[in-house]
Each structure stands twice: as C-alpha cells, then as structure tokens.
Write a protein that holds these residues in place. Structure first.
Motif, short mmCIF file in Angstrom:
data_model
loop_
_atom_site.label_atom_id
_atom_site.label_comp_id
_atom_site.label_asym_id
_atom_site.label_seq_id
_atom_site.Cartn_x
_atom_site.Cartn_y
_atom_site.Cartn_z
N VAL A 75 0.84 -1.19 0.00
CA VAL A 75 0.00 0.00 0.00
C VAL A 75 0.88 1.24 0.00
N GLY A 76 0.37 2.30 -0.57
CA GLY A 76 1.10 3.58 -0.55
C GLY A 76 0.81 4.33 0.72
N PRO A 77 1.16 5.59 0.76
CA PRO A 77 0.93 6.39 1.96
C PRO A 77 -0.56 6.61 2.20
N ASP A 78 -0.91 6.75 3.47
CA ASP A 78 -2.30 7.14 3.73
C ASP A 78 -2.44 8.63 3.43
N ALA A 79 -3.65 9.13 3.49
CA ALA A 79 -3.91 10.51 3.09
C ALA A 79 -3.10 11.52 3.91
N VAL A 80 -2.98 11.29 5.20
CA VAL A 80 -2.23 12.21 6.06
C VAL A 80 -0.74 12.16 5.72
N GLU A 81 -0.21 10.97 5.49
CA GLU A 81 1.20 10.84 5.11
C GLU A 81 1.48 11.56 3.78
N LEU A 82 0.57 11.41 2.82
CA LEU A 82 0.77 12.07 1.53
C LEU A 82 0.72 13.58 1.67
N LEU A 83 -0.21 14.09 2.45
CA LEU A 83 -0.28 15.52 2.70
C LEU A 83 1.00 16.00 3.37
N ASP A 84 1.48 15.26 4.36
CA ASP A 84 2.73 15.63 5.03
C ASP A 84 3.90 15.66 4.05
N LYS A 85 3.93 14.73 3.11
CA LYS A 85 5.02 14.72 2.11
C LYS A 85 4.93 15.93 1.21
N PHE A 86 3.71 16.29 0.77
CA PHE A 86 3.59 17.50 -0.05
C PHE A 86 4.03 18.73 0.74
N LEU A 87 3.65 18.82 2.00
CA LEU A 87 4.08 19.96 2.82
C LEU A 87 5.60 19.99 2.93
N TRP A 88 6.21 18.84 3.05
CA TRP A 88 7.68 18.76 3.09
C TRP A 88 8.28 19.17 1.75
N PHE A 89 7.68 18.70 0.64
CA PHE A 89 8.16 19.10 -0.69
C PHE A 89 8.14 20.62 -0.83
N PHE A 90 7.14 21.26 -0.24
CA PHE A 90 6.93 22.69 -0.42
C PHE A 90 7.58 23.54 0.65
N GLU A 91 8.40 22.95 1.51
CA GLU A 91 9.10 23.72 2.55
C GLU A 91 9.84 24.89 1.92
N GLY A 92 9.72 26.06 2.54
CA GLY A 92 10.42 27.23 2.06
C GLY A 92 9.64 28.06 1.05
N TYR A 93 8.55 27.49 0.51
CA TYR A 93 7.71 28.27 -0.39
C TYR A 93 6.83 29.19 0.44
N SER A 94 6.45 30.30 -0.14
CA SER A 94 5.59 31.25 0.56
C SER A 94 4.20 30.64 0.78
N ASP A 95 3.47 31.20 1.73
CA ASP A 95 2.10 30.75 1.97
C ASP A 95 1.26 30.95 0.70
N GLU A 96 1.51 32.04 -0.02
CA GLU A 96 0.79 32.31 -1.26
C GLU A 96 1.04 31.20 -2.29
N ASP A 97 2.30 30.79 -2.45
CA ASP A 97 2.61 29.70 -3.38
C ASP A 97 1.97 28.39 -2.94
N LYS A 98 2.02 28.10 -1.65
CA LYS A 98 1.40 26.86 -1.16
C LYS A 98 -0.10 26.88 -1.41
N ASP A 99 -0.73 28.03 -1.20
CA ASP A 99 -2.16 28.15 -1.47
C ASP A 99 -2.45 27.90 -2.94
N ARG A 100 -1.61 28.42 -3.81
CA ARG A 100 -1.79 28.19 -5.25
C ARG A 100 -1.63 26.71 -5.57
N LEU A 101 -0.61 26.08 -5.00
CA LEU A 101 -0.34 24.67 -5.29
C LEU A 101 -1.46 23.76 -4.81
N PHE A 102 -2.01 24.05 -3.65
CA PHE A 102 -3.05 23.20 -3.08
C PHE A 102 -4.46 23.54 -3.57
N ALA A 103 -4.69 24.77 -4.03
CA ALA A 103 -6.06 25.13 -4.41
C ALA A 103 -6.16 26.21 -5.49
#
Length: 113
Positions: A75-103
């Motif tokens: 099995v792959g990551p559960d939903a929380v693990e996947l979200l945590d990985k995306f947050l880790w991938f996006f470390e250092g990006y501005s909140d504005e960029d993260k908002d764009r990436l997620f929504a």
C-alpha cells in the motif's frame, strides 16, 4: 524528462498536476533517498512552471493505491502521510505559493470558486 519539461514549460497555456508520484519514482515511500529524489523533481517542476501553473491533484483515493508503482509495497501512503510529504516538498515556499499549489491554481484553471 528535463528537456521535455523545459520545452513545454515555455508554453504559457500548459499547467501541471502534481500526482501519480509512484510512476515518477517507484517505491518512493520506502527510502529517504527516494523521497529526496522525488522532492527534487517536484520542486524542479514547480520552478519550471511556477506555482501559478502547478496544482496538487488530490486524488488520494485513486492515487494512494498506486503510489508505489513498482508493486513492491502492499500500500502507498495514507492521506495524512501524503499531505505531510507534499508539505515537506513545499518547505520554504511562501504561503501564497502553497495556497496556489493546493487550491488556487486549480480554481483558476477549472474556473471554479
């Protein structure tokens, strides 16, 4: 991959969904080294296209099961693990960029909201 992505990034109407991670780096959840490789590819993609043309495709209910595309994991990551990985991938990006990436990018691209 890099040459093709660089060429297509020059086309202003092209957007990228960040999804199906296991097809890019099979077994990426099994080792820290593979996670680092995937993180660098995701970040390189964002740098090529900009956060305004990239979006997280949150299709975990489909994608989670194939996130280890080499079928060596049950099995792959559960939903929380996947979200945590995306947050880790996006470390250092501005909140504005993260908002764009997620929504934000998806809302504009699909003309919703």
């Amino acid at each position: 991959w890099r040459e093709g992505m660089t060429a297509i990034a020059k086309l202003p109407n092209v957007h990228v969904k960040l999804s199906m991670l296991g097809y890019t780096c099979p077994g990426w959840m099994r080792t820290k080294e593979r996670q680092e490789v995937l993180k660098s590819l995701v970040r390189e993609t964002i740098e090529l296209f900009g956060a305004n043309r990239c979006m997280v495709a949150w299709n975990w209910h489909v994608n989670g099961a194939v996130s280890d595309a080499d079928n060596m994991s049950q099995v792959g990551p559960d939903a929380v693990e996947l979200l945590d990985k995306f947050l880790w991938f996006f470390e250092g990006y501005s909140d504005e960029d993260k908002d764009r990436l997620f929504a934000g990018t998806a809302k504009e691209f699909y003309r919703i909201g």
